[in-house]
Design a protein around this motif. Structure first.
Motif, PDB file in Angstrom:
ATOM      1  N   ILE A 559       0.848  -1.199   0.000  1.00  0.00           N
ATOM      2  CA  ILE A 559       0.000   0.000   0.000  1.00  0.00           C
ATOM      3  C   ILE A 559       0.885   1.251   0.000  1.00  0.00           C
ATOM      4  O   ILE A 559       1.906   1.299   0.678  1.00  0.00           O
ATOM      5  CB  ILE A 559      -0.929   0.026   1.229  1.00  0.00           C
ATOM      6  N   LYS A 560       0.470   2.229  -0.781  1.00  0.00           N
ATOM      7  CA  LYS A 560       1.190   3.517  -0.798  1.00  0.00           C
ATOM      8  C   LYS A 560       0.180   4.639  -0.608  1.00  0.00           C
ATOM      9  O   LYS A 560      -0.873   4.654  -1.249  1.00  0.00           O
ATOM     10  CB  LYS A 560       1.944   3.698  -2.118  1.00  0.00           C
ATOM     11  N   ASN A 561       0.477   5.554   0.299  1.00  0.00           N
ATOM     12  CA  ASN A 561      -0.413   6.678   0.584  1.00  0.00           C
ATOM     13  C   ASN A 561      -0.089   7.887  -0.299  1.00  0.00           C
ATOM     14  O   ASN A 561       1.076   8.230  -0.505  1.00  0.00           O
ATOM     15  CB  ASN A 561      -0.294   7.098   2.057  1.00  0.00           C
ATOM     16  N   TYR A 562      -1.160   8.490  -0.808  1.00  0.00           N
ATOM     17  CA  TYR A 562      -1.057   9.759  -1.542  1.00  0.00           C
ATOM     18  C   TYR A 562      -2.120  10.704  -0.982  1.00  0.00           C
ATOM     19  O   TYR A 562      -3.106  10.266  -0.371  1.00  0.00           O
ATOM     20  CB  TYR A 562      -1.312   9.563  -3.036  1.00  0.00           C
ATOM     21  N   ASN A 563      -1.943  12.003  -1.240  1.00  0.00           N
ATOM     22  CA  ASN A 563      -2.963  12.946  -0.756  1.00  0.00           C
ATOM     23  C   ASN A 563      -3.038  14.197  -1.609  1.00  0.00           C
ATOM     24  O   ASN A 563      -2.101  14.526  -2.343  1.00  0.00           O
ATOM     25  CB  ASN A 563      -2.694  13.330   0.703  1.00  0.00           C
ATOM     26  N   PHE A 564      -4.166  14.858  -1.503  1.00  0.00           N
ATOM     27  CA  PHE A 564      -4.369  16.193  -2.076  1.00  0.00           C
ATOM     28  C   PHE A 564      -4.611  17.165  -0.925  1.00  0.00           C
ATOM     29  O   PHE A 564      -5.191  16.799   0.096  1.00  0.00           O
ATOM     30  CB  PHE A 564      -5.573  16.208  -3.026  1.00  0.00           C
ATOM     31  N   GLN A 565      -4.201  18.415  -1.107  1.00  0.00           N
ATOM     32  CA  GLN A 565      -4.335  19.409  -0.044  1.00  0.00           C
ATOM     33  C   GLN A 565      -5.034  20.661  -0.553  1.00  0.00           C
ATOM     34  O   GLN A 565      -5.131  20.893  -1.752  1.00  0.00           O
ATOM     35  CB  GLN A 565      -2.952  19.787   0.507  1.00  0.00           C
ATOM     36  N   GLU A 566      -5.505  21.451   0.407  1.00  0.00           N
ATOM     37  CA  GLU A 566      -6.050  22.766   0.077  1.00  0.00           C
ATOM     38  C   GLU A 566      -5.205  23.819   0.793  1.00  0.00           C
ATOM     39  O   GLU A 566      -4.401  23.501   1.675  1.00  0.00           O
ATOM     40  CB  GLU A 566      -7.517  22.872   0.511  1.00  0.00           C
ATOM     41  N   TYR A 567      -5.379  25.067   0.411  1.00  0.00           N
ATOM     42  CA  TYR A 567      -4.732  26.157   1.125  1.00  0.00           C
ATOM     43  C   TYR A 567      -5.698  27.340   1.136  1.00  0.00           C
ATOM     44  O   TYR A 567      -6.731  27.332   0.451  1.00  0.00           O
ATOM     45  CB  TYR A 567      -3.393  26.535   0.473  1.00  0.00           C
ATOM     46  N   PHE A 575      -7.409  25.341  -4.088  1.00  0.00           N
ATOM     47  CA  PHE A 575      -6.884  24.001  -4.345  1.00  0.00           C
ATOM     48  C   PHE A 575      -5.857  24.072  -5.469  1.00  0.00           C
ATOM     49  O   PHE A 575      -6.046  24.794  -6.439  1.00  0.00           O
ATOM     50  CB  PHE A 575      -8.006  23.043  -4.764  1.00  0.00           C
ATOM     51  N   ASP A 576      -4.789  23.311  -5.322  1.00  0.00           N
ATOM     52  CA  ASP A 576      -3.812  23.246  -6.419  1.00  0.00           C
ATOM     53  C   ASP A 576      -3.913  21.927  -7.188  1.00  0.00           C
ATOM     54  O   ASP A 576      -3.279  21.760  -8.232  1.00  0.00           O
ATOM     55  CB  ASP A 576      -2.380  23.448  -5.905  1.00  0.00           C
ATOM     56  N   TYR A 577      -4.704  20.972  -6.671  1.00  0.00           N
ATOM     57  CA  TYR A 577      -4.963  19.672  -7.315  1.00  0.00           C
ATOM     58  C   TYR A 577      -3.678  18.903  -7.618  1.00  0.00           C
ATOM     59  O   TYR A 577      -3.630  18.113  -8.557  1.00  0.00           O
ATOM     60  CB  TYR A 577      -5.763  19.863  -8.614  1.00  0.00           C
ATOM     61  N   LYS A 578      -2.656  19.100  -6.780  1.00  0.00           N
ATOM     62  CA  LYS A 578      -1.395  18.397  -6.959  1.00  0.00           C
ATOM     63  C   LYS A 578      -1.324  17.201  -6.007  1.00  0.00           C
ATOM     64  O   LYS A 578      -1.635  17.305  -4.817  1.00  0.00           O
ATOM     65  CB  LYS A 578      -0.205  19.320  -6.697  1.00  0.00           C
ATOM     66  N   LEU A 579      -0.926  16.076  -6.539  1.00  0.00           N
ATOM     67  CA  LEU A 579      -0.824  14.834  -5.780  1.00  0.00           C
ATOM     68  C   LEU A 579       0.498  14.809  -5.018  1.00  0.00           C
ATOM     69  O   LEU A 579       1.553  15.091  -5.579  1.00  0.00           O
ATOM     70  CB  LEU A 579      -0.910  13.643  -6.729  1.00  0.00           C
ATOM     71  N   ARG A 580       0.395  14.463  -3.722  1.00  0.00           N
ATOM     72  CA  ARG A 580       1.584  14.381  -2.879  1.00  0.00           C
ATOM     73  C   ARG A 580       1.646  13.002  -2.226  1.00  0.00           C
ATOM     74  O   ARG A 580       0.621  12.373  -1.990  1.00  0.00           O
ATOM     75  CB  ARG A 580       1.543  15.464  -1.796  1.00  0.00           C
ATOM     76  N   GLU A 581       2.838  12.562  -1.907  1.00  0.00           N
ATOM     77  CA  GLU A 581       2.981  11.300  -1.205  1.00  0.00           C
ATOM     78  C   GLU A 581       2.643  11.480   0.266  1.00  0.00           C
ATOM     79  O   GLU A 581       2.813  12.564   0.828  1.00  0.00           O
ATOM     80  CB  GLU A 581       4.402  10.754  -1.362  1.00  0.00           C
ATOM     81  N   GLY A 582       2.169  10.400   0.873  1.00  0.00           N
ATOM     82  CA  GLY A 582       1.806  10.445   2.282  1.00  0.00           C
ATOM     83  C   GLY A 582       0.318  10.681   2.477  1.00  0.00           C
ATOM     84  O   GLY A 582      -0.427  10.895   1.528  1.00  0.00           O
ATOM     85  N   LYS A 583      -0.126  10.640   3.744  1.00  0.00           N
ATOM     86  CA  LYS A 583      -1.550  10.843   4.017  1.00  0.00           C
ATOM     87  C   LYS A 583      -1.845  12.313   4.247  1.00  0.00           C
ATOM     88  O   LYS A 583      -0.953  13.115   4.575  1.00  0.00           O
ATOM     89  CB  LYS A 583      -1.991  10.008   5.207  1.00  0.00           C
TER      90      LYS A 583
END
Length: 604
Positions: A559-567, A575-583
């Protein structure tokens, strides 16, 4: 500037200028046609008053000949104008496709919508704002149906089949003018989408021409010729010739009374047959280099018999029948040489020789037309790439974006593959509301679909193995079947599990699974489901708000965690709609509820 965009703009400009020139010519010819009619009436009236029957007939014949020549030229110029108008429309649609403004295209393929299909509904393959709406340029029933089969992955292709399709689509992508000509030639008739089941039924049934057809028509033609000669020599009055024509009309109706349905059938399908013949002729005349297109073209030749020649023969026969109602010229031929009887006899001969092959020819035409539609992507988006197909389980892409979002699409890099001896099989996607999780799942899904149909994908590079795609994203209530959204979700999950257990190589896309139940059951259910799917050889993506689920990465190395963030900027959510690693480490639900008017400062 994008080469496709420049091409489309140049074609629009060129054809707009052509229409201006054609309008001038059409107006001049209209005046000439009117002048010929008035002149023939005047000359004919003069000879009628002087009772000079020979010159009367001669003047009418010559006048009609000139009128027909001018009319043919006039109709050609009108047809040229329509072609230019269609070319403008086709090129404008190409510009809209590039800019992501294809949503106003009328043909959405809505009849192919199927909520029970493993993925087409969730991935927007058909319907409003769909892949079909974006790429479809088919103009025949066979082309549309074949395109729907390809987009639905009715048959999971092999690697060899995908490579062959890629070669064909690359080649067709460069044949943009030829593809546009296909559209123009079929669109002009406006009937290629009509149901032709009755025509195919006629083609596959057996008929019989009675011996009377081989004798009686010739007897009455001989009688007619003798009558015309005698009237011309003034041995018989002209009224006698009129009587002969009336008798011939009755004879034609009697001889063809049992075949009136055939006449009606071909009269209603004249435009279809012409459109099909035009398309098949263009396909036959074009030189192809890719193996798939060569193989398809070869299917149009059976020994010494060419499908194109046979279709042209059918079209010639049907052309006569098409003008059978309300056409004075056709009526004159029918009462003079009994043309209907000969046409119907020839139709029966054509049916006995080619009827069983007709559907196969049209299916080949439909497949080439469907591939031409897909190749719109190859020409319009030269920055896209053709994916590499691997045998080992992997999905990997650099700068992958959603192909239907146009300039608004945000690209992300992503991988599920074998790395450092560990094969990643599941990506958990977390993030706040509206941050892009669902869109990213669809991005991976639709690019996988494009990979399997031989199309380029919206990415800088993309590689994958061949999977059966299954999704669970847009489950909803079904009041007719008394199914809640949660139970609908369970039914889709059941189909997914059964496919994996049967040995299908499954790639799943699960969006907020089990959202219709409490958090404890949702967490436990999702954990067990993911384990079960992986144990049965599946791979896929799961989006979730359940951050505890991300802890699985610590105990399950697949399993690998990815996340999206807001600012936030100026107290507004962005939202920048950029995929990042981690939760995910951010949440926005409270902020969104405040925007809806919920005041958390008040006592509940």
């Amino acid at each position: 500037m994008n080469r496709a965009l420049k091409f489309y703009e140049d074609e629009i400009s060129k054809n707009e200028d052509r229409i201006k020139d054609l309008n001038k010519i059409i107006n001049i010819i209209s005046i000439i046609r009117l002048g010929i009619v008035l002149l023939v009436i005047a000359i004919g009236y003069y000879f009628f008053k002087t009772e000079n029957i020979v010159l009367l007939i001669l003047s009418i014949v010559i006048g009609l000949a000139f009128f027909l020549i001018i009319a043919i030229f006039h109709n050609k110029k009108i047809r040229d104008k329509k072609e230019s108008q269609l070319i403008i429309s086709i090129n404008r649609r190409g510009i809209d496709r590039i800019n992501g403004n294809f949503k106003n295209v009328e043909d959405k393929g809505e009849e192919f919508l199927d909520e029970k299909h493993p993925f087409t509904s969730d991935l927007d393959v058909f319907g409003r704002n769909s892949l079909f709406q974006m790429i479809n340029s088919t103009k025949t029933k066979f082309g549309r149906e074949k395109l729907s089969e390809i987009l639905s992955l009715k048959d999971i292709p092999s690697k060899d089949e995908i490579v062959k399709k890629q070669e064909a689509i690359k080649e067709l992508g460069e044949k943009v003018k030829w593809r546009q000509e296909l559209e123009v030639k079929s669109t002009l008739k406006k009937s290629g989408l009509k149901d032709i089941d009755k025509l195919l039924e006629w083609a596959n049934s057996k008929g019989e021409i009675k011996p009377i057809f081989k004798i009686v028509p010739y007897l009455f033609i001989a009688l007619t010729i003798i009558s015309i000669v005698l009237v011309t020599l003034r041995i018989l009055p002209i009224t006698y010739l009129i009587l002969v024509f009336m008798i011939n009309y009755v004879v034609v109706k009697v001889l063809t009374k049992d075949l009136s349905e055939v006449i009606s059938l071909f009269d209603s399908h004249k435009k279809d047959i012409e459109a099909y013949t035009n398309l098949l002729s263009l396909m036959n005349e074009e030189e192809f280099n890719s193996e798939l297109l060569k193989d398809l073209k070869a299917k149009l030749i059976d020994g010494n018999k060419s499908a194109i020649k046979e279709m042209q023969a059918l079209k010639s026969l049907v052309d006569w029948l098409g003008d059978s109602t309300g056409n004075a010229y056709y009526l004159l031929l029918n009462v003079t040489i009994l043309s209907d009887t000969f046409i119907l006899r020839n139709l029966e001969e054509w049916r006995s020789l080619n009827g069983s092959k007709l559907k196969g020819w049209l299916e080949v035409m439909g497949e080439i037309e469907a591939l031409a539609s897909i190749s719109n992507l190859a020409f319009d988006f030269d920055s896209w790439c053709y994916p590499e197909i691997y045998n080992e389980d992997k999905v990997e892409g650099i700068e992958v974006a959603h192909p239907m979002l146009g300039v608004k699409a945000v690209s992300n890099s992503f991988e599920l593959n074998k790395k450092e001896g560990i094969t990643r099989k599941v990506a958990l996607i977390t993030g706040s509301n509206m941050s892009g999780k669902s869109t990213f799942l669809r991005t991976i899904g639709i690019n996988l679909l494009l990979s399997y149909i031989g199309a380029p994908v919206c990415a800088k590079s993309f590689s994958c193995s061949i999977f059966s795609i299954y999704t669970c994203m847009r489950t909803k209530d079904n009041l007719e079947e008394s199914i809640s959204s949660f139970y609908a979700e369970i039914l889709r999950i059941k189909i997914l599990i059964e496919a994996a257990k049967k040995g299908e190589k499954v790639f799943f896309l699960l969006d907020e699974i089990f959202k219709g139940t409490n958090s404890r059951d949702r967490h436990e259910g999702a954990k067990v489901l993911i384990n079960q799917l992986v144990n049965n050889g599946a791979m896929g993506l799961v989006s979730t708000h359940d951050l505890e689920l991300c802890d699985l990465e610590q105990t399950r190395n697949w399993i690998k965690n990815y996340n999206f963030q807001e600012y936030y900027k100026d107290s507004k959510i962005k939202f920048d709609y950029k995929l990042r690693e981690g939760k995910s480490k951010t949440q926005n639900a409270v902020h969104l509820m405040k925007l809806a008017g919920i005041n958390f400062d008040e006592n509940s």
